[in-house]
Design an enzyme around this catalytic site. Structure first.
Site, PDB file in Angstrom:
ATOM      1  N   ASP A 158       0.872  -1.188   0.000  1.00  0.00           N
ATOM      2  CA  ASP A 158       0.000   0.000   0.000  1.00  0.00           C
ATOM      3  C   ASP A 158       0.904   1.232   0.000  1.00  0.00           C
ATOM      4  O   ASP A 158       1.439   1.625   1.032  1.00  0.00           O
ATOM      5  CB  ASP A 158      -0.922  -0.006   1.227  1.00  0.00           C
ATOM      6  CG  ASP A 158      -1.862   1.195   1.234  1.00  0.00           C
ATOM      7  OD1 ASP A 158      -1.646   2.152   0.461  1.00  0.00           O
ATOM      8  OD2 ASP A 158      -2.816   1.176   2.042  1.00  0.00           O
ATOM      9  N   HIS A 201      -5.561  12.241  13.673  1.00  0.00           N
ATOM     10  CA  HIS A 201      -6.659  12.049  12.694  1.00  0.00           C
ATOM     11  C   HIS A 201      -7.758  11.135  13.235  1.00  0.00           C
ATOM     12  O   HIS A 201      -8.844  11.041  12.646  1.00  0.00           O
ATOM     13  CB  HIS A 201      -6.121  11.444  11.390  1.00  0.00           C
ATOM     14  CG  HIS A 201      -5.124  12.316  10.691  1.00  0.00           C
ATOM     15  ND1 HIS A 201      -5.423  13.594  10.285  1.00  0.00           N
ATOM     16  CD2 HIS A 201      -3.817  12.106  10.343  1.00  0.00           C
ATOM     17  CE1 HIS A 201      -4.352  14.137   9.712  1.00  0.00           C
ATOM     18  NE2 HIS A 201      -3.360  13.250   9.739  1.00  0.00           N
ATOM     19  N   ASP A 227       1.980  19.359  13.054  1.00  0.00           N
ATOM     20  CA  ASP A 227       2.021  18.360  11.986  1.00  0.00           C
ATOM     21  C   ASP A 227       1.525  19.037  10.698  1.00  0.00           C
ATOM     22  O   ASP A 227       0.724  19.971  10.755  1.00  0.00           O
ATOM     23  CB  ASP A 227       1.109  17.186  12.367  1.00  0.00           C
ATOM     24  CG  ASP A 227       1.170  16.026  11.372  1.00  0.00           C
ATOM     25  OD1 ASP A 227       1.832  15.025  11.687  1.00  0.00           O
ATOM     26  OD2 ASP A 227       0.542  16.120  10.289  1.00  0.00           O
ATOM     27  N   HIS A 233      -0.411  17.883   8.446  1.00  0.00           N
ATOM     28  CA  HIS A 233      -1.805  17.542   8.122  1.00  0.00           C
ATOM     29  C   HIS A 233      -2.755  18.142   9.158  1.00  0.00           C
ATOM     30  O   HIS A 233      -2.381  18.314  10.326  1.00  0.00           O
ATOM     31  CB  HIS A 233      -1.991  16.017   8.093  1.00  0.00           C
ATOM     32  CG  HIS A 233      -1.114  15.314   7.100  1.00  0.00           C
ATOM     33  ND1 HIS A 233       0.078  14.723   7.452  1.00  0.00           N
ATOM     34  CD2 HIS A 233      -1.278  15.112   5.765  1.00  0.00           C
ATOM     35  CE1 HIS A 233       0.633  14.178   6.372  1.00  0.00           C
ATOM     36  NE2 HIS A 233      -0.167  14.405   5.332  1.00  0.00           N
ATOM     37  N   ASP A 267       6.302  16.020   9.701  1.00  0.00           N
ATOM     38  CA  ASP A 267       6.113  16.028   8.251  1.00  0.00           C
ATOM     39  C   ASP A 267       6.000  17.470   7.754  1.00  0.00           C
ATOM     40  O   ASP A 267       5.941  17.722   6.556  1.00  0.00           O
ATOM     41  CB  ASP A 267       4.903  15.189   7.832  1.00  0.00           C
ATOM     42  CG  ASP A 267       3.715  15.342   8.759  1.00  0.00           C
ATOM     43  OD1 ASP A 267       3.670  16.330   9.520  1.00  0.00           O
ATOM     44  OD2 ASP A 267       2.829  14.461   8.733  1.00  0.00           O
ATOM     45  N   TYR A 307       8.054  11.648   8.151  1.00  0.00           N
ATOM     46  CA  TYR A 307       8.346  10.451   7.356  1.00  0.00           C
ATOM     47  C   TYR A 307       9.701  10.480   6.668  1.00  0.00           C
ATOM     48  O   TYR A 307      10.080   9.516   6.015  1.00  0.00           O
ATOM     49  CB  TYR A 307       7.194  10.236   6.344  1.00  0.00           C
ATOM     50  CG  TYR A 307       5.875  10.253   7.082  1.00  0.00           C
ATOM     51  CD1 TYR A 307       5.506   9.168   7.875  1.00  0.00           C
ATOM     52  CD2 TYR A 307       5.043  11.375   7.074  1.00  0.00           C
ATOM     53  CE1 TYR A 307       4.332   9.188   8.625  1.00  0.00           C
ATOM     54  CE2 TYR A 307       3.865  11.405   7.812  1.00  0.00           C
ATOM     55  CZ  TYR A 307       3.530  10.314   8.582  1.00  0.00           C
ATOM     56  OH  TYR A 307       2.384  10.337   9.336  1.00  0.00           O
TER      57      TYR A 307
HETATM   58  N1  Q9C Z   1      -0.229  12.414  -0.458  1.00  0.00           N
HETATM   59  C1  Q9C Z   1      -0.070  11.635   9.787  1.00  0.00           C
HETATM   60  O1  Q9C Z   1       0.822  12.347   9.404  1.00  0.00           O
HETATM   61  N2  Q9C Z   1      -2.094  10.085   2.955  1.00  0.00           N
HETATM   62  N3  Q9C Z   1      -0.944  11.066   8.937  1.00  0.00           N
HETATM   63  C2  Q9C Z   1      -2.156  11.351   2.321  1.00  0.00           C
HETATM   64  C3  Q9C Z   1      -1.468  12.533   0.270  1.00  0.00           C
HETATM   65  C4  Q9C Z   1      -2.438  10.003   4.350  1.00  0.00           C
HETATM   66  C5  Q9C Z   1      -0.861  11.323   7.537  1.00  0.00           C
HETATM   67  C6  Q9C Z   1      -1.883  11.209   0.860  1.00  0.00           C
HETATM   68  C7  Q9C Z   1      -1.507  10.751   5.244  1.00  0.00           C
HETATM   69  C8  Q9C Z   1      -1.769  10.498   6.717  1.00  0.00           C
HETATM   70  C9  Q9C Z   1      -0.207  11.344  11.242  1.00  0.00           C
HETATM   71 ZN    ZN Z   2       0.948  14.396   9.321  1.00  0.00          ZN
END
Ligand code: Q9C
Ligand code: ZN
Length: 525
Positions: A20, A135, A172, A174, A265, A305
């Site tokens: 994935d 999230h 973060d 996101h 990130d 990441y």
């Molecule tokens: N490229 C956290 O950083 N995918 N979760 C997004 C966009 C999900 C991130 C795809 C990213 C989740 C904790």
């Molecule tokens: Zn994130």
């Protein structure tokens, strides 16, 4: 009083068991890389090291539904195929037989950190955890998150320790929509998040991530969203966001505890964020937060990441928590146009709720409403007629914003140096301005009358140079200056009086070397 570091190696057990591409970045090495770097830097040993405990099901129930907790408990016994099928029920989530254990350790680590800080065992601290949490929702896993570690910690701090007001800072990249949903009608928890948004075209693609989502009912004004509409945000943008949005609101809110959803990130190199802020920036962000809540800052890892950037940033946060000075931020420190637009849109949306955001001479009626997904037909043709009008309005608003925020389009960070005697051998850094001029003779004479010491020849020359320096600062040509002077106290007094006469409210003076006596400002109170 110490810095707590909460961790447990068992949180590295969960991993992706199938292909994935979206989920593969959330891997065990995130934790091992960060911990190894802390060890190498001698930082782990300087911390109060605590082994993470599992959160109890009652503690998970502070945020999550009993049905959801049961469903997660059940994942321990599922086959790989069943785990994959259940993962598919959620957006960007994978389960592993160890996920439930890891997720309970992650939530438990946040609780232990809160316990340590609120009982006085530690001054502040960091919990290194996975899976992340921000999230996750009452009855849903989302975006690699299973239990909402920080949200559970906030409710726990209130219930167990009687804390009233909690600030959650989510740096973060996101949007922690899970945290937003959990506290959206709750004025006791102020949630601040900045996030990559790109006018709604970045995951999780939510309308409610925009700046005009401010909370519901009694919680209005206690959700603060700062959407970044472009990638590439850097140190200057992050610092401006803290200085012009988060800190004014946070001071007014006056939290008793600060929880940080500390995702990295948002740092340079991260494939998700695509931002430019360097690890050093996170030391400054941490330092700024330490002025709140008596320094009770609990940071809990979320995303991040890029292993190198993640580990360096984690070290920077721990160093700042330990009280080490933050390394200087390099570069011109000029926020981007798009960042200022975002900052202005959140200030406008929040101004009705926070007097600290009211600006002299303007009412908080401005809404930039930067082209929302609904008003933008498609990503390929962004500029409809409405957007053009909005853009014209935007630049007018921005130039006045620049004035009011005292942010200049040209780099304002510049130091001048004034020397009374030529020091030929002195090597100056290239960005330092060597000042040759002096203030006009009449101006210098007027000020020199204050003190006999300043009428002497060398002191008089120095005063002329210092006044010229000061005029450069007051005109905005340079931001700071350094000068040599033989009559330090008298010169300092002139500088203070001149600063006060220009409306300075608070003047900080640093005198290097000895003062013959303290500057005499007795008559000014
Ligand atoms: N490229 C956290 O950083 N995918 N979760 C997004 C966009 C999900 C991130 C795809 C990213 C989740 C904790
Ligand atoms: Zn994130």
């Amino acid at each position: 009083m110490r810095t707590a570091l909460v961790y447990h190696e068992e949180m590295t057990a969960a991993r992706l068991l199938w292909d994935d591409p979206e989920c593969e970045i959330e891997r065990p090495e995130r934790l091992t890389a960060a911990v190894e770097r802390l060890q190498q830097g001698g930082l782990e040993q300087r911390c109060l090291q605590l082994a993470a405990r599992e959160a109890s099901e009652a503690e998970l129930g502070l945020v999550h539904s009993p049905e959801y907790v049961s469903l997660m408990r059940g994942t321990q016994a599922l086959s790989t195929e069943e785990l994959q099928a259940l993962s598919g029920q959620y957006d960007a989530v994978y389960f592993h037989p160890s996920t439930f254990h890891c997720a309970r350790l992650a939530a438990g680590a946040a609780l232990q950190l809160v316990d340590a800080v609120l009982t006085g065992t530690a001054h502040n601290g960091l919990a290194l955890v996975r899976p992340p949490g921000h999230h996750s929702q009452r009855a849903a896993a989302n975006g690699f998150c299973v239990f909402n570690n920080v949200a559970i910690a906030a409710r726990y701090a209130q219930k167990r320790h009687g804390v009233h007001r909690i600030l959650i800072v989510d740096w973060d990249v996101h949007h922690g929509q899970g945290i937003q949903y959990i506290f959206e009608d709750d004025p006791s928890v102020l949630y601040f998040s900045w996030h990559r948004y790109e006018h709604g075209r970045f995951w999780p693609y939510l309308r409610e991530s925009d700046a005009d989502a401010v909370g519901l009912g009694p919680g209005r004004g206690f959700t603060v969203n700062l959407p970044w509409n472009q990638v590439g945000m850097g140190n200057a943008d992050y610092m401006a966001a803290f200085l012009h949005v988060l800190l004014p609101v946070a001071f007014e809110f006056d939290p008793e505890l600060v929880l940080v959803s500390a995702g990295f990130d948002s740092a340079i190199g991260d494939p998700e964020g695509q931002m430019q802020a360097t690890p050093e920036c996170f030391a400054h962000l941490t330092q700024l937060l330490q002025v709140l809540a008596g320094g009770r800052v609990c940071a809990v890892l979320e995303g991040g990441y890029h292993l190198e950037s993640l580990s360096q940033s984690v070290c920077m946060v721990v160093k700042a928590l330990l009280g080490d000075p933050a390394p200087p931020l390099l570069g011109p420190m000029v926020p981007q146009h798009s960042a200022l637009e975002s900052i202005q849109s959140v200030r406008a949306a929040q101004a009705p709720h926070w007097t600290s955001l009211w600006q002299q001479g303007s009412t908080p009626t401005l809404s930039l409403s930067t082209c929302s997904p609904e008003r933008r037909p498609s990503p390929v043709s962004p500029g409809g007629p409405k957007c053009k009008a909005a853009e014209a309005q935007t630049s007018a608003v921005l130039s006045s914003l620049l004035d009011r925020l005292h942010l200049c389009a040209t780099p304002p960070v510049r130091t001048a140096i004034a020397l009374t005697a030529p020091a030929a051998a002195m090597v100056l850094p290239p960005d330092i301005l060597r000042q040759e001029e002096s203030a006009p003779r009449e101006e210098t004479q007027a000020w020199a009358r204050l003190h006999e010491a300043l009428t002497q020849d060398t002191a008089f020359t120095a005063l002329g140079k210092v006044l010229h320096l000061l005029n450069g600062i007051l005109d905005g040509q340079v931001s700071s200056g350094i000068a040599t002077t033989p009559a330090a106290a008298s010169t300092l007094e002139v500088v203070l009086r001149q600063g006060l006469s220009h409306g300075a409210q608070r003047v900080f003076c640093v005198a290097l070397g000895q003062l013959d006596r303290p500057p005499d400002l007795a008559n000014d109170g």
